[in-house]
Design an enzyme around this catalytic site. Structure first.
Site, PDB file in Angstrom:
ATOM      1  N   THR A 170       0.827  -1.202   0.000  1.00  0.00           N
ATOM      2  CA  THR A 170       0.000   0.000   0.000  1.00  0.00           C
ATOM      3  C   THR A 170       0.865   1.257   0.000  1.00  0.00           C
ATOM      4  O   THR A 170       2.011   1.236   0.468  1.00  0.00           O
ATOM      5  CB  THR A 170      -0.909   0.016   1.252  1.00  0.00           C
ATOM      6  OG1 THR A 170      -1.567   1.265   1.361  1.00  0.00           O
ATOM      7  CG2 THR A 170      -0.089  -0.198   2.521  1.00  0.00           C
ATOM      8  N   GLU A 183       0.305   3.606   1.933  1.00  0.00           N
ATOM      9  CA  GLU A 183       0.286   4.110   3.299  1.00  0.00           C
ATOM     10  C   GLU A 183       1.596   3.852   4.047  1.00  0.00           C
ATOM     11  O   GLU A 183       1.837   4.451   5.103  1.00  0.00           O
ATOM     12  CB  GLU A 183      -0.903   3.533   4.055  1.00  0.00           C
ATOM     13  CG  GLU A 183      -2.227   3.986   3.466  1.00  0.00           C
ATOM     14  CD  GLU A 183      -3.433   3.509   4.242  1.00  0.00           C
ATOM     15  OE1 GLU A 183      -3.461   3.705   5.469  1.00  0.00           O
ATOM     16  OE2 GLU A 183      -4.345   2.948   3.625  1.00  0.00           O
TER      17      GLU A 183
END
Length: 333
Positions: free
Chosen positions: A121, A123
């Protein structure tokens, strides 16, 4: 690669990938999924039964993963706990699935020489300032801000270590926020869509200015298949479709599509550690492997997603009340 093992293949992004592979190749797929609340057998409905097999099990079950790895040409590792809010209240499952599970997959791939692609991801990079023109690249330093993103960052580092230390044939991709069919109603876009379909008002964290870089799950799937086929071993590729929108913009697009006033929403308590902005630079993937998204226009993909949820109420309805009750307990309903 005629036999593909897909971990987490009954979840949102994994099931979209399974549909993509079976619809566009002649490969067969085995799905390994624990069937937690965020996965469903229904997400695999309509697929040819002679080419897909569902194994209900835990990616952290080493003997099971070992056996399955030996029966397949490649592993695509989607399995992960992924909801940031849940990681703040109960981080333990994120460590077990995202770190221990990835370790089990890596050890199985190492022992059997199985090609591996690891799904991660954006993130892991932390966040960007709202007025920063920069975007994440493969060279951006890791700076995770939640137990979820920290566990995913750790899993990425495990993959790189196993490539370097043991010669595992692996690639990594870090993708921006996905949207599309089969996404649980706890997530931002499905929650807002189903709130409006129920005649309620969307709920927007804080001031609604947080920005996410959206990509349709079908485009994520096609990018992963491209990397699996042509990606260079040991490389990381960022997947994105230039879909930056702040949360207010997304909510207003949903309201307008469903015939509601664009300001008919509620601002609710912001969540802890809420990252400001994500933005992906996918130029390496596009230049090296020739990938392009089929939904470059976010509005088109969002409209199709809204209609999917309108047409599949029987799938999302059973989990809606419990999801809203959980948000209400946090003051976000």
């Amino acid at each position: 690669m005629q036999r593909i093992l897909v971990t987490g293949g009954a979840g949102f992004i994994g099931s979209n990938f399974v549909h993509h592979v079976l619809g566009r190749t002649d490969a067969s797929v085995t799905v390994l999924d624990k069937l937690t609340y965020a996965a469903s057998r229904e997400s695999l409905d309509g697929l040819p039964e002679d080419r897909v097999d569902l194994v209900v099990g835990d990616v952290a079950d080493q003997p099971l993963v070992e056996r399955l790895a030996g029966e397949h040409d490649a592993i695509v590792h989607f399995a992960a706990e992924s909801h940031n809010d849940n990681s703040l209240s109960e981080p333990g499952p994120f460590i077990q699935t995202n770190l221990v599970g990835t370790f089990c997959v890596l050890e199985a791939a190492r022992r059997h020489g199985t090609r591996l692609h690891h799904i991660s991801t954006d993130e892991v990079y932390g966040d960007l300032e709202l007025d920063d023109p920069a975007r994440f690249t493969e060279a951006t330093p890791y700076n995770p801000s939640s137990p979820y993103s920290a566990a995913k960052a750790g899993s990425d580092h495990l993959v790189r270590a196993w490539v370097r230390s043991f010669g595992v044939q692996a690639t990594i991709s870090n993708c921006s926020n996905n949207y599309g069919p089969w996404q649980h109603v706890e997530k931002f876009i499905p929650r807002q869509i189903t709130n409006v379909l129920d005649g309620g008002r969307p709920k927007v964290y804080g001031a609604g200015t947080n920005v996410r870089d959206w990509i349709h799950a079908e485009d994520h799937s096609s990018a992963v298949w491209t990397i699996l086929e042509r990606g260079r071993i040991g490389e990381t590729y960022l997947i994105g479709a230039d879909g930056e929108r702040n949360n207010l913009e997304v909510v207003r697009m949903i309201l307008e599509h469903l015939g509601r006033d664009a300001d008919d929403f509620d601002l609710v308590t912001d969540r802890a550690g809420h990252d400001l902005r994500y933005a992906i630079d996918s130029s390496k993937l596009r230049a090296e492997l020739g990938w392009t998204p089929s939904f470059p226009d976010f509005a088109t993909g969002l409209a199709r997603t809204i209609e999917w949820y309108r047409d599949h109420e029987s799938w999302w309805r059973p989990g809606k009340d419990a999801t809203e009750a959980a948000y209400a307990a946090k003051g976000q309903a």
